[in-house]
Design a protein around this motif. Structure first.
Motif, PDB file in Angstrom:
ATOM      1  N   ALA A  20       1.132  -1.325   0.008  1.00  9.41           N
ATOM      2  CA  ALA A  20      -0.005  -0.150   0.036  1.00  9.41           C
ATOM      3  C   ALA A  20       0.708   1.286   0.000  1.00  9.41           C
ATOM      4  N   PRO A  22       1.687   5.188  -2.438  1.00  6.48           N
ATOM      5  CA  PRO A  22       1.427   6.077  -3.726  1.00  6.48           C
ATOM      6  C   PRO A  22       1.643   5.410  -5.110  1.00  6.48           C
ATOM      7  N   ARG A  44      -3.204   2.621  -1.919  1.00  8.06           N
ATOM      8  CA  ARG A  44      -3.050   3.091  -0.705  1.00  8.06           C
ATOM      9  C   ARG A  44      -4.242   2.945  -0.113  1.00  8.06           C
ATOM     10  N   SER A  45      -4.216   3.515   1.531  1.00 11.09           N
ATOM     11  CA  SER A  45      -5.198   3.278   2.232  1.00 11.09           C
ATOM     12  C   SER A  45      -6.466   4.309   2.008  1.00 11.09           C
ATOM     13  N   ASN A 134      -5.996  -2.117   7.581  1.00 12.81           N
ATOM     14  CA  ASN A 134      -5.077  -1.680   8.348  1.00 12.81           C
ATOM     15  C   ASN A 134      -5.485  -1.226   9.675  1.00 12.81           C
ATOM     16  N   LYS A 171      -3.528  -5.775   8.330  1.00  9.68           N
ATOM     17  CA  LYS A 171      -2.198  -5.328   8.426  1.00  9.68           C
ATOM     18  C   LYS A 171      -1.970  -4.927  10.053  1.00  9.68           C
ATOM     19  N   ARG A 199       4.329   0.060   9.853  1.00 10.67           N
ATOM     20  CA  ARG A 199       5.331   0.880  10.396  1.00 10.67           C
ATOM     21  C   ARG A 199       4.732   2.085  11.067  1.00 10.67           C
ATOM     22  N   TYR A 201       5.027   6.064  11.867  1.00 13.39           N
ATOM     23  CA  TYR A 201       5.630   7.485  11.583  1.00 13.39           C
ATOM     24  C   TYR A 201       5.680   8.276  12.547  1.00 13.39           C
ATOM     25  N   LEU A 216       8.465  10.965   6.586  1.00 15.27           N
ATOM     26  CA  LEU A 216       8.528   9.654   6.305  1.00 15.27           C
ATOM     27  C   LEU A 216       9.743   8.983   5.701  1.00 15.27           C
ATOM     28  N   SER A 219      12.484   2.507   4.286  1.00 17.42           N
ATOM     29  CA  SER A 219      13.277   1.559   5.001  1.00 17.42           C
ATOM     30  C   SER A 219      14.351   1.180   4.517  1.00 17.42           C
ATOM     31  N   THR A 245       5.543  -6.933   5.251  1.00 19.86           N
ATOM     32  CA  THR A 245       5.891  -5.689   4.941  1.00 19.86           C
ATOM     33  C   THR A 245       6.843  -4.981   5.756  1.00 19.86           C
ATOM     34  N   GLY A 246       7.965  -4.559   5.007  1.00 19.68           N
ATOM     35  CA  GLY A 246       8.854  -3.771   6.149  1.00 19.68           C
ATOM     36  C   GLY A 246      10.202  -4.216   5.911  1.00 19.68           C
ATOM     37  N   GLY A 247      10.968  -3.696   4.933  1.00 18.74           N
ATOM     38  CA  GLY A 247      12.430  -3.946   4.968  1.00 18.74           C
ATOM     39  C   GLY A 247      12.844  -5.082   3.748  1.00 18.74           C
ATOM     40  N   VAL A 268       7.640  -1.630  -0.826  1.00 15.03           N
ATOM     41  CA  VAL A 268       7.163  -0.211  -1.001  1.00 15.03           C
ATOM     42  C   VAL A 268       8.809   0.683  -1.343  1.00 15.03           C
ATOM     43  N   SER A 269       9.369   0.861  -0.129  1.00 12.12           N
ATOM     44  CA  SER A 269      10.633   1.707  -0.053  1.00 12.12           C
ATOM     45  C   SER A 269      11.424   1.447  -1.191  1.00 12.12           C
ATOM     46  N   LEU A 272      10.060   2.825  -4.298  1.00 14.64           N
ATOM     47  CA  LEU A 272       9.832   4.301  -4.487  1.00 14.64           C
ATOM     48  C   LEU A 272      11.389   4.741  -4.968  1.00 14.64           C
TER      49      LEU A 272
HETATM   50  C1  LIG Z   1       4.750   6.965   0.970  1.00 16.56           C
HETATM   51  C2  LIG Z   1       4.351   6.081   1.797  1.00 16.56           C
HETATM   52  C3  LIG Z   1       2.830   5.624   1.736  1.00 16.56           C
HETATM   53  C4  LIG Z   1       2.357   4.830   2.369  1.00 16.56           C
HETATM   54  N1  LIG Z   1       0.884   4.598   2.557  1.00 16.56           N
HETATM   55  C5  LIG Z   1       0.394   3.384   3.169  1.00 16.56           C
HETATM   56  C6  LIG Z   1      -1.105   3.472   2.909  1.00 16.56           C
HETATM   57  O1  LIG Z   1      -1.762   4.134   2.640  1.00 16.56           O
HETATM   58  N2  LIG Z   1      -1.627   2.377   3.653  1.00 16.56           N
HETATM   59  C7  LIG Z   1      -0.775   1.350   4.230  1.00 16.56           C
HETATM   60  O2  LIG Z   1      -1.406   0.384   5.007  1.00 16.56           O
HETATM   61  N3  LIG Z   1       0.611   1.609   4.255  1.00 16.56           N
HETATM   62  C8  LIG Z   1       0.968   2.636   3.610  1.00 16.56           C
HETATM   63  N4  LIG Z   1       2.368   2.543   3.703  1.00 16.56           N
HETATM   64  C9  LIG Z   1       3.242   1.591   4.377  1.00 16.56           C
HETATM   65  C10 LIG Z   1       3.818   0.756   3.384  1.00 16.56           C
HETATM   66  O3  LIG Z   1       2.654  -0.158   2.865  1.00 16.56           O
HETATM   67  C11 LIG Z   1       4.691  -0.388   3.837  1.00 16.56           C
HETATM   68  O4  LIG Z   1       4.002  -1.245   4.973  1.00 16.56           O
HETATM   69  C12 LIG Z   1       5.956   0.238   4.490  1.00 16.56           C
HETATM   70  O5  LIG Z   1       6.554   1.212   3.820  1.00 16.56           O
HETATM   71  C13 LIG Z   1       7.121  -0.711   4.744  1.00 16.56           C
HETATM   72  O6  LIG Z   1       7.278  -1.319   3.679  1.00 16.56           O
HETATM   73  P1  LIG Z   1       8.809  -1.217   2.878  1.00 16.56           P
HETATM   74  O7  LIG Z   1       9.866  -1.288   3.798  1.00 16.56           O
HETATM   75  O8  LIG Z   1       8.936  -2.022   1.756  1.00 16.56           O
HETATM   76  O9  LIG Z   1       8.644   0.486   2.642  1.00 16.56           O
HETATM   77  C14 LIG Z   1       3.101   3.587   3.026  1.00 16.56           C
HETATM   78  C15 LIG Z   1       4.421   3.894   2.664  1.00 16.56           C
HETATM   79  C16 LIG Z   1       5.172   4.997   2.341  1.00 16.56           C
HETATM   80  C17 LIG Z   1       6.529   4.843   2.327  1.00 16.56           C
END
Ligand SMILES: Cc1cc2nc3c(=O)[nH]c(=O)nc-3n(C[C@H](O)[C@H](O)[C@H](O)COP(=O)(O)O)c2cc1C
Length: 335
Positions: A20, A22, A44-45, A134, A171, A199, A201, A216, A219, A245-247, A268-269, A272
């Protein structure tokens, strides 16, 4: 090399799911993610606060909080700060569904039981293949105890689960006193998947401006360890499918998550930072890694490093904790 897996009852060609974020906002990006090999995408949520933003605006501006403690106002998101309102969200979901063939998972970010059922239904009607709920909630109210919060979260999951026929993943945050128990309770509430972990924030404080600052951080792979630990703990003990999810940044991260017991790994990260095409690189690396390590398929190693062979996980935990602390021998030269 066979990278196939199954998540939320859906057969997927590989474990890379776009988490989830952008990344799902733009249709061209979504198509590029699919072309690069993403096996599914989470939108995204939609935040519950989008539905109640009038109340939030009232709280910040009329209830006096913003005025009596001007600084405190910066802790509240602006009522207009949310990216997609409910109607826009559903329209976008339909467009994404139309644009790609991979499963599209809609994400609800709820905070109260009940109010979300209608949106869960609308998302399902708009074509979502699954929902990711979530449950981000940080209670600052000392009168509300953990049992109440946990009961409400389970009620929410059950209510959403009963209101739609598509699969529902949850989640989760790691901050439960008894996470393994909570995960099992979500499993018993018929959550089809557990997504580990949300995660947080956390705001910082700008001491000159007397404001809370939000930033923000993307990861890196070091965040994976907490996830590996808990996925390994849950693997083989719950019916729900498991997502990390995460890392998750590299093929080796995916191999580790799979060994711990994950069915899919959300990214995600990394995407991005490096762009959608990076998925192709990671898939190629993963295939190569499996060949080099003589695995016949990804699923052959799923859960081989989980805790199922550890008879007393709590004692094992304590022993490892003690050993880790006692193993400190000072800094390496150069550290
Ligand atoms: C810019 C950005 C926007 C995010 N928006 C959402 C969201 O809308 N809903 C959600 O559940 N997680 C959101 N997340 C969290 C990610 O889905 C993910 O759980 C988190 O970034 C950890 O994964 P990563 O290490 O691959 O980044 C967002 C993360 C980022 C960086």
């Amino acid at each position: 090399m066979n990278l196939a897996t199954e998540y939320l009852g859906m057969p997927l060609p590989n474990p890379i799911v776009v988490g989830a974020s952008p990344l799902s906002d733009d249709l061209d990006t979504v198509k590029r993610l699919e072309d690069a090999g993403a096996s599914a995408i989470v939108l995204r949520s939609l935040f519950e606060e989008q539905i109640t933003r009038e109340q939030m605006a009232e709280f910040v501006h009329l209830d006096g909080h913003g005025e009596s403690f001007a600084e405190a106002g910066s802790f509240f998101p602006s009522p207009n700060a949310f990216a997609l309102g409910p109607d826009t969200y559903l329209r976008h979901l339909r467009k994404v569904k139309h644009a790609v063939r991979i499963p599209v998972i809609a994400s609800l970010n709820g905070s109260t039981p009940g109010g979300w059922i209608e949106y869960a239904r609308l998302m399902a009607e708009a074509g979502a293949d699954a929902l990711e709920l979530n449950l981000y909630r940080l209670s600052g109210n000392p009168d509300v105890d953990a049992a109440t919060i946990e009961r409400e979260a389970l009620t929410t999951v059950k209510a959403v689960r009963e209101s739609v026929t598509i699969p529902v993943a949850v989640k989760l945050s790691p901050f439960y006193t008894a996470f393994a128990h909570m995960a099992r309770e979500f499993d018993r509430a018929y959550a089809d998947g557990l997504v580990v972990f949300n995660r947080f924030y956390q705001p910082d404080i700008d001491v000159d401006e007397l404001t809370a600052t939000r930033s923000l951080h993307l990861s890196d792979s070091s965040e994976l360890r907490l996830r590996l630990h808990w996925i390994a703990m849950l693997s083989g003990r719950v019916r729900a499918s498991l997502a990390v999810t995460g890392g998750v940044h590299t093929a080796v991260d995916i191999a580790k998550a799979t060994m711990a017991g994950a069915h899919v790994t959300q990214m995600v990260s990394a995407l991005l930072k490096r762009g959608p095409d990076y998925i192709r690189t990671v898939l190629t690396d993963l295939e190569q890694w499996l060949v080099e390590h003589e695995w016949e398929s990804l699923s052959a190693m799923r859960g081989n490093m989980n805790f199922s062979r550890v008879p007393d996980a709590d004692a094992y935990e304590r022993a490892n904790y003690m050993l880790m602390l006692q193993s400190w021998r000072g800094l390496d030269p150069g550290d």
